[in-house]
Write an enzyme that holds these catalytic residues in place. Structure first.
Site, PDB file in Angstrom:
ATOM      1  N   ARG A  50       0.847  -1.199   0.000  1.00  0.00           N
ATOM      2  CA  ARG A  50       0.000   0.000   0.000  1.00  0.00           C
ATOM      3  C   ARG A  50       0.882   1.247   0.000  1.00  0.00           C
ATOM      4  O   ARG A  50       0.617   2.218  -0.676  1.00  0.00           O
ATOM      5  CB  ARG A  50      -0.956   0.010   1.205  1.00  0.00           C
ATOM      6  CG  ARG A  50      -1.683   1.331   1.354  1.00  0.00           C
ATOM      7  CD  ARG A  50      -2.976   1.280   2.167  1.00  0.00           C
ATOM      8  NE  ARG A  50      -2.945   0.397   3.307  1.00  0.00           N
ATOM      9  CZ  ARG A  50      -2.276   0.623   4.457  1.00  0.00           C
ATOM     10  NH1 ARG A  50      -1.594   1.733   4.604  1.00  0.00           N
ATOM     11  NH2 ARG A  50      -2.292  -0.269   5.418  1.00  0.00           N
ATOM     12  N   TYR A 102     -15.739  17.827 -14.646  1.00  0.00           N
ATOM     13  CA  TYR A 102     -16.169  16.427 -14.785  1.00  0.00           C
ATOM     14  C   TYR A 102     -17.252  16.097 -13.740  1.00  0.00           C
ATOM     15  O   TYR A 102     -17.151  16.496 -12.581  1.00  0.00           O
ATOM     16  CB  TYR A 102     -14.953  15.518 -14.607  1.00  0.00           C
ATOM     17  CG  TYR A 102     -15.285  14.051 -14.640  1.00  0.00           C
ATOM     18  CD1 TYR A 102     -15.607  13.419 -15.830  1.00  0.00           C
ATOM     19  CD2 TYR A 102     -15.297  13.303 -13.468  1.00  0.00           C
ATOM     20  CE1 TYR A 102     -15.935  12.078 -15.858  1.00  0.00           C
ATOM     21  CE2 TYR A 102     -15.617  11.948 -13.486  1.00  0.00           C
ATOM     22  CZ  TYR A 102     -15.935  11.345 -14.685  1.00  0.00           C
ATOM     23  OH  TYR A 102     -16.258  10.013 -14.708  1.00  0.00           O
ATOM     24  N   ASP A 174      -6.773  19.119 -13.867  1.00  0.00           N
ATOM     25  CA  ASP A 174      -7.138  17.812 -14.411  1.00  0.00           C
ATOM     26  C   ASP A 174      -6.706  17.823 -15.876  1.00  0.00           C
ATOM     27  O   ASP A 174      -7.282  18.515 -16.707  1.00  0.00           O
ATOM     28  CB  ASP A 174      -8.658  17.600 -14.268  1.00  0.00           C
ATOM     29  CG  ASP A 174      -9.114  16.228 -14.774  1.00  0.00           C
ATOM     30  OD1 ASP A 174      -8.456  15.689 -15.675  1.00  0.00           O
ATOM     31  OD2 ASP A 174     -10.145  15.730 -14.283  1.00  0.00           O
ATOM     32  N   LYS A 199      -8.240   6.935 -19.464  1.00  0.00           N
ATOM     33  CA  LYS A 199      -8.535   7.496 -20.774  1.00  0.00           C
ATOM     34  C   LYS A 199      -7.304   7.396 -21.696  1.00  0.00           C
ATOM     35  O   LYS A 199      -6.860   6.299 -21.958  1.00  0.00           O
ATOM     36  CB  LYS A 199      -9.017   8.940 -20.602  1.00  0.00           C
ATOM     37  CG  LYS A 199     -10.029   9.117 -19.446  1.00  0.00           C
ATOM     38  CD  LYS A 199     -11.359   8.417 -19.687  1.00  0.00           C
ATOM     39  CE  LYS A 199     -12.234   8.351 -18.432  1.00  0.00           C
ATOM     40  NZ  LYS A 199     -12.555   9.636 -17.814  1.00  0.00           N
TER      41      LYS A 199
HETATM   42  C1  LIG Z   1     -13.022  10.028 -16.514  1.00  0.00           C
HETATM   43  C2  LIG Z   1     -12.599  11.315 -15.937  1.00  0.00           C
HETATM   44  C3  LIG Z   1     -12.373  11.457 -14.558  1.00  0.00           C
HETATM   45  C4  LIG Z   1     -12.612  10.332 -13.573  1.00  0.00           C
HETATM   46  O1  LIG Z   1     -11.705   9.282 -13.747  1.00  0.00           O
HETATM   47  P1  LIG Z   1     -12.046   7.745 -13.419  1.00  0.00           P
HETATM   48  O2  LIG Z   1     -10.818   7.035 -13.841  1.00  0.00           O
HETATM   49  O3  LIG Z   1     -13.266   7.380 -14.190  1.00  0.00           O
HETATM   50  O4  LIG Z   1     -12.299   7.678 -11.939  1.00  0.00           O
HETATM   51  C5  LIG Z   1     -11.910  12.676 -14.111  1.00  0.00           C
HETATM   52  N1  LIG Z   1     -11.721  13.722 -14.944  1.00  0.00           N
HETATM   53  C6  LIG Z   1     -11.944  13.615 -16.262  1.00  0.00           C
HETATM   54  C7  LIG Z   1     -11.711  14.804 -17.129  1.00  0.00           C
HETATM   55  C8  LIG Z   1     -12.399  12.426 -16.806  1.00  0.00           C
HETATM   56  O5  LIG Z   1     -12.624  12.339 -18.114  1.00  0.00           O
END
Ligand SMILES: *Cc1c(COP(=O)(O)O)cnc(C)c1O
Length: 394
Positions: A50, A102, A174, A199
């Site tokens: 962890r 998001y 982000d 992504k």
């Molecule tokens: C998908 C996404 C998230 C969340 O990520 P997860 O891996 O689904 O928890 C956060 N910010 C953006 C811009 C996203 O496209």
């Protein structure tokens, strides 16, 4: 070995990884929760998975290197990364946040952080006057997504960072839509970069993962503490899959962006399409700002059809893209923000932000552009018929 400076080279030679024992060019998957300590009174580099794991460390060092940071942290999802770094805040603190953030981030800020007396204000981050006006005496974090989701609004990162500096706030960015291949917010002065590595970074719709990167030793210590405290770490097999996906990040993004550009050119001219949102269009209001802080427009675009009926007809007839949540994969992914990414947002709130029932988001994959164009042509044709019918009946 010469230092690896070019991004593409770094991607492939992740931290110049070669296994010291076997010469293997990929890191082993260290399925070990615990590590034998050779000394009685001194622990080695790893003690419990962890807190740290050698496979995860290769991934964390790689993303730190790619983002121009000092330390990376891998989490079990993008939301785990985002939620964990929000825990840097305490009761009474305030977050200023992009209004078209998001949906999952919207949810944690409005429904979880509020229970711990962490306040927030949503602002139009594209308007720096509003950002300045939104700052309160207790504001600790400015939270930015650029381009934003799903309308691809562009925030001036340097402008926001300057305001944050003047007010003693941290800036979290982000960077999911751009990846470090196209945009590196830490180099512009941001404090924490966050990723849904689910992504583009992994790129194959096969992993759920999150990453955080910092470039400050004190912040690194705090985020590391939170990662270990909450324990929402990424498992070793997923670390390995993510590392594998990342090797082809630049070629995937280049190709998808090229196709996205051609698709937007087509959509802009189509009679049924009311609006196209893509920072690669010179008509995009954020075009200049975006291209001053990023190397390209990326592979995500959105467009607006007249109404829900046309949108439904288009989705039911389009064949190549999968109709699904998520983005950033080898296959094109068509999403309906109203019921997918922004389902957590109340309808009036959503429409006030321009995410109407006719908005579709497309994450462009690696299919041949001509196939996508033909597919869009026939599906938009069907949607056009629906529109004509509604006009005739009214
Ligand atoms: C998908 C996404 C998230 C969340 O990520 P997860 O891996 O689904 O928890 C956060 N910010 C953006 C811009 C996203 O496209």
């Amino acid at each position: 070995m010469a230092s690896l400076r070019e991004f593409d080279t770094k991607l492939v030679h992740q931290n110049t990884y070669v296994d010291k024992v076997t010469g293997a060019v990929n890191p082993p998957i260290h399925y070990s929760s615990t590590f034998h300590q050779t000394a009685f009174d001194q622990f080695g580099a790893f003690d419990y998975s962890r807190s740290g794991n050698p496979t995860r460390k290769v991934l964390e060092d790689t993303i730190a290197d790619l983002e121009g940071g000092t330390n990376g942290f891998a989490f079990s999802s993008g939301m785990a990364a985002i939620s964990s770094v929000f825990m840097l805040l305490s009761a009474g603190d305030h977050v200023l946040i992009s209004q078209d953030v998001y949906g999952g981030t919207y949810r944690i800020v409005t429904e979880v952080l509020t229970r711990f007396q962490i306040e927030h204000t949503f602002v139009d981050m594209t308007n720096l006057d509003e950002v300045t006006k939104g700052i309160q005496s207790n504001t600790k974090v400015l939270y930015v997504e650029t381009p934003s989701n799903p309308l691809l609004h562009i925030t001036d990162l340097k402008g926001v960072i300057e305001i944050a500096r003047a007010n003693g706030c941290l800036v979290f960015v982000d960077n999911t839509f751009m990846t470090p291949y196209l945009q590196r917010p830490l180099e512009l002065g941001a404090d924490i970069v966050l990723h849904s590595a689910t992504k583009f970074l992994s790129g194959h719709s096969d992993v759920v993962a999150g990453l955080a990167v910092v470039k400050d030793a004190e912040l690194a210590q705090k985020v590391g503490f939170l990662q270990n405290a909450f324990g929402s770490i990424l498992g070793v097999q997923d670390c390995w899959l993510l590392l594998r996906g990342m090797k082809t990040l630049s070629v995937r993004l280049q190709q998808s962006a090229k196709t996205a550009e051609k698709l937007t050119d087509y959509l802009v001219k189509h009679p049924l399409v009311e609006e196209v949102y893509y920072p690669g269009l010179t008509s995009h209001p954020g075009y200049a700002t975006h291209h001053s802080q990023a190397k390209g427009a990326g592979a995500v675009l959105s467009f607006r059809l007249p109404d829900r009926e046309c949108t439904k007809a288009f989705v039911e007839n389009v064949r190549i893209p999968v109709f699904a949540v998520s983005l950033g994969a080898v296959e094109s992914i068509l999403s309906y923000p109203a019921t997918m990414s922004h389902a957590a947002m109340p309808k009036e709130e959503r429409e006030r932000r321009g995410i109407t029932d006719g908005v579709l988001r497309l994450s462009v994959g690696l299919e041949h552009v001509d196939d996508l164009l033909l597919d869009f042509e026939q599906a938009l044709g069907k949607a056009l018929l629906v529109k004509k019918e509604t006009v005739n009946h009214s």
